[in-house]
Structure formats: C-alpha cells, structure tokens
Design a protein around this motif. Structure first.
Motif, mmCIF file in Angstrom:
data_model
loop_
_atom_site.group_PDB
_atom_site.id
_atom_site.type_symbol
_atom_site.label_atom_id
_atom_site.label_comp_id
_atom_site.label_asym_id
_atom_site.label_seq_id
_atom_site.Cartn_x
_atom_site.Cartn_y
_atom_site.Cartn_z
ATOM 1 N N GLY A 10 -8.778 3.304 -5.752
ATOM 2 C CA GLY A 10 -9.858 3.699 -4.769
ATOM 3 C C GLY A 10 -10.192 5.333 -5.410
ATOM 4 N N THR A 11 -9.236 6.355 -5.128
ATOM 5 C CA THR A 11 -9.217 7.768 -5.709
ATOM 6 C C THR A 11 -10.020 8.544 -6.938
ATOM 7 N N SER A 69 -3.670 5.960 -0.236
ATOM 8 C CA SER A 69 -4.807 6.692 -0.726
ATOM 9 C C SER A 69 -4.038 8.444 -1.231
ATOM 10 N N GLY A 70 -4.357 8.487 -2.386
ATOM 11 C CA GLY A 70 -3.743 9.638 -3.500
ATOM 12 C C GLY A 70 -2.473 9.684 -3.588
ATOM 13 N N GLU A 117 0.295 -1.336 -0.374
ATOM 14 C CA GLU A 117 0.401 0.142 -0.188
ATOM 15 C C GLU A 117 0.992 1.840 0.080
ATOM 16 N N GLY A 126 -2.540 2.020 -3.631
ATOM 17 C CA GLY A 126 -2.142 3.701 -3.897
ATOM 18 C C GLY A 126 -1.552 4.527 -4.300
HETATM 19 C C1 1GP Z 1 -6.512 2.874 -0.111
HETATM 20 O O1 1GP Z 1 -4.447 2.121 -1.617
HETATM 21 C C2 1GP Z 1 -5.727 2.153 -1.918
HETATM 22 O O2 1GP Z 1 -5.795 1.116 0.110
HETATM 23 C C3 1GP Z 1 -6.725 3.121 -3.077
HETATM 24 O O3 1GP Z 1 -6.246 4.492 -3.026
HETATM 25 O O4 1GP Z 1 -6.891 6.485 -3.516
HETATM 26 O O5 1GP Z 1 -4.371 5.977 -4.585
HETATM 27 O O6 1GP Z 1 -6.849 4.806 -5.589
HETATM 28 P P1 1GP Z 1 -6.114 5.352 -4.370
#
Ligand code: 1GP
Length: 244
Positions: free
Chosen positions: A223-224, A175-176, A172, A201
């Motif tokens: 995610g983001t 996030s962001g 990981e 991430g």
């Molecule tokens: C968070 O790895 C994840 O636990 C998602 O990361 O939001 O950067 O895509 P992002």
C-alpha cells in the motif's frame, strides 16, 4: 467469471500482487493514474480501503475513477459497514479474528451483509489476523496483536478461519509497519492451512516482497509504497520479484 474464480485460477500459476489504495490519501484522478500504472506493471487486483477517513463519497469516487483505468478486479477492503460501494467488483467480507470487540468480529458484518446482497457485490470471506505491531488498524480494531514470535497462535487463528468456512486468511502487520510479518510465522501458517494466504504491512521493497513470497504468501499486498511520488521503479521491482 467471478473474482474468486479469477484469483484462484491465477494463483495456480503464480504468487499474486495486489495494490492497496486508501481513498482518503489521494484524489480519485491520482488513484486512477496509480492503478493504471500498477496494472501495466502486472499487479493482479486493486484493493481500496483504509482504517480511518473512508466515506461513501471518497470511496465511490475513487473506485469509479479506478474502474475507468483498469479491468483487473477492484476489491473493497472495508473497515466497517458505514460505507460500501456498489462500484466494487468484490468485497473482502472479513472478520478481525483477534479483535477484542464484537464490532469487528461479527456486528459490522451483520450490518453490512444485507447491503452487500442488495448491491450485488461478490463477497470474499476472509479471516483477518493482526500481527504486532499492528499499527493504526490494530489500534482502531482493538486487536490483541499476535506477538511476532508466536506463529503458533497465528496458525491456530488461521485454521479456525478455515474451519469456519472462510475463503482467505490475511496476516496483517499494519500499514506502514517498520517490519513485515515474520517469515517464520508466514511459513507456520502456510503449512497449517489449505486456503490462500494474504500477507501485508511493511513491505516496501523487492527484497521484502521476495522474503514474504518465499515464506509462502499466495498474495502479497503493498500500500504505502505508492503513496509517495517516486513509486514507479520500486513498484516495478516489487511486482517483478513476485512474478518471477
Ligand atoms: C495494509 O497491509 C496493507 O492493510 C498495506 O501495508 O501500507 O505497509 O504497504 P503497507
């Protein structure tokens, strides 16, 4: 079929993509809409979680809404034992291996284990390894983030996870994160362990997803990318490159 069996079966054929939603970042209805679209585009599972702001209420409401839209697995990605939803199909039962605090290596797990058993949620055990810069999760998790040029340390943690009997390893970057986990590190970890490797991430476009996949991730997490309004084409291109 268990979530574990479903994922292992799918991984025989392909790299998987999972869409992560933070229940604190959109309404349950919006979460249901996003996951319905992600499902149509071919995402393999929905992860629900966030480092801060997850409550029993927003978690239950979000997972319940998602479950009305998709029949792929919905996996809770917890930040602790304070909120655990009976509506999830499975939970990453994870230890942040490079946290400096016993809270996130074993104590929250001790608190959560009887709840998971009582609720009957499938636990998927996971070694969670935070790579620099680590972002919010590295900060709140008090992680000794793995330096980006030390794939050897990440591989040693990952092997320890395997030897402790964990089913998955997650690298990981947070996030962001401005950059995803380095490809060299992914390659080193992939060649060290036999269990599935998740990477997340900072993966925001198809090129990044392709690099992470080619370096050896079995499951690519984004995610983001779905947190702003115009995500559809970008998510489509990310999932396409992972499935090809
Ligand atoms: C968070 O790895 C994840 O636990 C998602 O990361 O939001 O950067 O895509 P992002």
């Amino acid at each position: 079929m268990t979530v574990q069996a479903t994922l292992l079966e799918k991984m025989k054929a392909n790299t998987l993509h999972m869409t992560l939603l933070d229940p604190n970042k959109q309404s349950p209805d919006m979460a249901a809409k996003i996951t319905g679209e992600a499902c149509e585009l071919g995402t393999d599972a929905i992860m629900v979680g966030g480092s801060t702001g997850v409550t029993q209420e927003n978690l239950d409401a979000t997972i319940s809404a998602i479950k009305t839209q998709v029949d792929i697995p919905v996996i809770y990605f917890p930040s602790g034992a304070h909120a655990i939803s009976p509506y999830a199909d499975a939970i990453y039962f994870m230890s942040m291996l490079n946290s400096r605090t016993v809270e996130l290596t074993t104590r929250q797990q001790m608190k959560g284990a009887p709840i998971v058993r009582k609720l009957g949620i499938e636990p998927l055990s996971m070694g969670y390894i935070i790579v620099a810069p680590g972002m919010k999760v590295g900060e709140v998790g008090e992680a000794d983030c793995i330096p980006r040029d030390r794939g050897d340390i990440a591989a040693d943690y990952a092997l320890a996870a395997q030897f402790m009997g964990m089913q998955y390893v997650y690298l990981e970057a947070g996030s962001g994160a401005p950059q995803h986990v380095p490809e060299d590190m992914i390659r080193t970890v992939r060649s060290t362990i036999d269990i599935p490797l998740l990477v997340g991430g900072g993966i925001r476009d198809a090129q990044a997803a392709s690099r992470v996949k080619d370096a050896g991730a079995n499951i690519v997490i984004t995610g983001t990318v779905v947190e702003n309004g115009n995500y559809y084409d970008r998510l489509a291109s990310i999932i396409k490159v992972i499935k090809n």
